[in-house]
Write a protein that holds these residues in place. Structure first.
Motif, short mmCIF file in Angstrom:
data_model
loop_
_atom_site.label_atom_id
_atom_site.label_comp_id
_atom_site.label_asym_id
_atom_site.label_seq_id
_atom_site.Cartn_x
_atom_site.Cartn_y
_atom_site.Cartn_z
N GLY A 86 0.82 -1.21 0.00
CA GLY A 86 0.00 0.00 0.00
C GLY A 86 0.85 1.25 0.00
N VAL A 87 1.93 1.23 0.77
CA VAL A 87 2.86 2.37 0.79
C VAL A 87 3.47 2.58 -0.59
CG1 VAL A 87 5.06 3.22 1.72
CG2 VAL A 87 3.37 2.17 3.25
N ARG A 88 3.90 1.47 -1.22
CA ARG A 88 4.51 1.57 -2.55
C ARG A 88 3.51 2.05 -3.60
NH1 ARG A 88 8.23 2.04 -0.58
NH2 ARG A 88 7.89 3.92 -1.78
N ASP A 89 2.25 1.66 -3.46
CA ASP A 89 1.23 2.08 -4.43
C ASP A 89 0.84 3.55 -4.28
OD1 ASP A 89 1.11 -0.39 -5.62
OD2 ASP A 89 -0.68 -1.06 -4.54
N SER A 90 1.22 4.15 -3.16
CA SER A 90 0.79 5.53 -2.91
C SER A 90 1.96 6.50 -2.70
CB SER A 90 -0.13 5.57 -1.67
OG SER A 90 0.51 4.98 -0.54
N LEU A 112 0.96 11.37 -9.13
CA LEU A 112 0.06 10.28 -8.77
C LEU A 112 0.33 9.70 -7.38
CD1 LEU A 112 -0.24 8.44 -12.21
CD2 LEU A 112 -1.95 9.87 -11.07
N SER A 113 1.26 10.26 -6.64
CA SER A 113 1.48 9.82 -5.26
C SER A 113 0.38 10.40 -4.38
CB SER A 113 2.85 10.28 -4.75
OG SER A 113 3.89 9.60 -5.41
N THR A 114 -0.34 9.53 -3.68
CA THR A 114 -1.49 9.98 -2.88
C THR A 114 -1.21 9.99 -1.37
OG1 THR A 114 -2.33 7.71 -2.85
CG2 THR A 114 -3.15 9.19 -4.59
N PHE A 115 -0.23 9.20 -0.92
CA PHE A 115 0.14 9.16 0.50
C PHE A 115 -1.08 8.94 1.40
CE2 PHE A 115 3.33 11.83 -1.62
CZ PHE A 115 4.50 11.21 -1.22
N ASP A 116 -1.97 8.05 0.97
CA ASP A 116 -3.23 7.87 1.71
C ASP A 116 -3.45 6.44 2.20
OD1 ASP A 116 -3.60 6.71 -0.75
OD2 ASP A 116 -5.53 7.68 -1.17
N LYS A 117 -2.40 5.61 2.21
CA LYS A 117 -2.56 4.21 2.61
C LYS A 117 -1.95 3.89 3.96
CE LYS A 117 -4.43 3.22 -1.39
NZ LYS A 117 -5.88 2.99 -1.51
N ALA A 118 -1.32 4.88 4.60
CA ALA A 118 -0.65 4.62 5.89
C ALA A 118 -0.44 5.95 6.60
CB ALA A 118 0.68 3.91 5.65
N SER A 119 0.06 5.87 7.82
CA SER A 119 0.34 7.09 8.59
C SER A 119 1.60 7.76 8.07
CB SER A 119 0.50 6.76 10.07
OG SER A 119 1.73 6.07 10.29
N VAL A 120 1.78 9.01 8.44
CA VAL A 120 2.93 9.78 8.00
C VAL A 120 4.24 9.10 8.38
CG1 VAL A 120 2.85 11.20 10.10
CG2 VAL A 120 4.06 12.05 8.10
N HIS A 121 4.27 8.41 9.53
CA HIS A 121 5.51 7.78 9.98
C HIS A 121 5.95 6.66 9.06
CE1 HIS A 121 5.81 10.05 13.70
NE2 HIS A 121 4.50 9.88 13.87
N TYR A 122 5.01 5.93 8.47
CA TYR A 122 5.38 4.87 7.52
C TYR A 122 6.00 5.47 6.26
CZ TYR A 122 3.03 1.13 10.13
OH TYR A 122 2.67 0.21 11.09
N TYR A 123 5.46 6.58 5.79
CA TYR A 123 6.00 7.19 4.58
C TYR A 123 7.39 7.77 4.82
CZ TYR A 123 1.45 6.58 2.37
OH TYR A 123 0.32 6.03 1.84
#
Length: 337
Positions: A86-90, A112-123
């Motif tokens: 999910g992180v990689r897809d976003s 196309l990066s949405t950053f909407d599949k996990a919390s900020v700390h994962y990104y």
């Protein structure tokens, strides 16, 4: 003053020779990887060749690394795998290949990066892991292969598809940019912007004066997907997937997983993820693997970064409100490292 003097290097080296705390010395080795002159040069360039300021910047970086256990981040997998997928897809970033000079070519799907599949700390964790893998594995390997120090990379930024709804992610992008600016300075040799839409010229016009001169000089805006220009510095096989077909744009679903360098199925991300899992197993006897993000102190964005983010947001809102454009605008965000 664009060339690092030998005297500045000697002064910097003398200051670093005074560091005797073992944790700082150990993490410094992970930073320089044996290329001391190049490392000193990067930090000097980031601080306008002022030795005192460059030394402070490097010491702040080393303390940040020790306090946040950055040396261990490559033993902290994001689990389960589907969460990482999910992180990689976003968070669209990947290694597509190497330039003819041996520099790694990183592709970034800005729009196309949405950053909407996990919390900020994962990104943030994922971004730092890619930085560390680049610096501790990819660049040393490239240096050995090409027989010369290779300490920087090239980035190809795809501007397809940034929507107004993504404005909410500017704060996260500014945090990531600040992490790079403070702790991984001057790691990018050049930025190539491709698939730039009509709105890009307006955004670039207002953002460009806000960038430091050394960053402005790195940025090249290419026509269309940039294929012809990029083929002057890399082979076809190293082109990001979105640059191989004119007019194709970028899509996380447009190519199969092995060709799409953003995908978890791409060999780069498979190698990275397997490396992190192996490192975690080595450390498992000491500390069992736990699900959860690796929390890093999030830096306060510098005034320059905040001003750039606010300018981009203002400009995109201006287009959205003034021109009646719906939630489908394209735009710009550059990580200024």
């Amino acid at each position: 003053m664009g060339i690092v003097s030998q005297e500045a290097i000697k002064q910097f080296q003398a200051l670093m020779d005074q560091v005797d705390e073992e944790p700082l010395k150990r993490t410094f080795q992970n930073v320089h990887q044996g290329y001391l002159v190049e490392t000193f040069g990067r930090f000097l360039k980031a601080r306008e060749y002022n030795v005192v300021k460059a030394h402070k910047m490097l010491m702040d970086c080393l303390n940040w690394r020790v306090q946040n256990e950055i040396d261990n981040i490559l033993a902290k997998p994001i689990i389960p795998t589907e969460l990482y997928r999910g992180v990689r897809d976003s968070q669209l970033i990947g290694l597509s290949g190497y330039s003819r000079e041996g520099m790694p070519v990183f592709a970034v799907g800005v729009g196309l990066s949405t950053f909407d599949k996990a919390s900020v700390h994962y990104y943030v964790q994922s971004h730092i892991q890619i930085n560390e893998y680049r610096d501790r594995a990819i660049l040393p390997s490239a240096s050995k292969k090409y027989g010369k120090p290779i300490t920087t990379c090239v980035k190809v930024l795809d501007m397809t598809g940034l929507k107004l709804s993504a404005l909410s992610q500017i704060k996260l992008l500014t945090i990531i940019s600040t992490v790079d600016d403070l702790n991984y300075p001057e790691k990018t040799n050049a930025y190539y912007i491709v698939n730039a839409p009509y709105i890009f010229s307006a955004c670039w016009k207002v953002v460009k004066p806000l960038l430091q001169e050394r960053t402005r000089k790195k940025v090249q805006v290419l026509s269309g997907c940039g294929r012809d220009e990029l083929l002057k510095i890399m082979d076809y096989a190293s082109l990001p997937h979105f640059c191989k077909i004119e007019g194709s744009g970028s899509s996380r679903h447009s190519q199969n997983g092995t060709d799409n360098c953003f995908s978890l199925d791409h060999h780069f991300h498979q190698q990275l993820y397997n490396y992190i899992k192996q490192q975690s197993l080595i450390n498992e006897s000491v500390q069992p693997i736990k699900q959860g993000s690796f929390h890093v102190d999030l830096p306060e964005p510098a005034a320059e970064g905040t001003q750039i983010a606010e300018t981009i947001e203002s400009e995109l809102n201006k287009f959205g409100n003034g021109n009646g454009v719906s939630d489908s605008l394209d735009g710009l965000k550059i990580n200024g490292d």
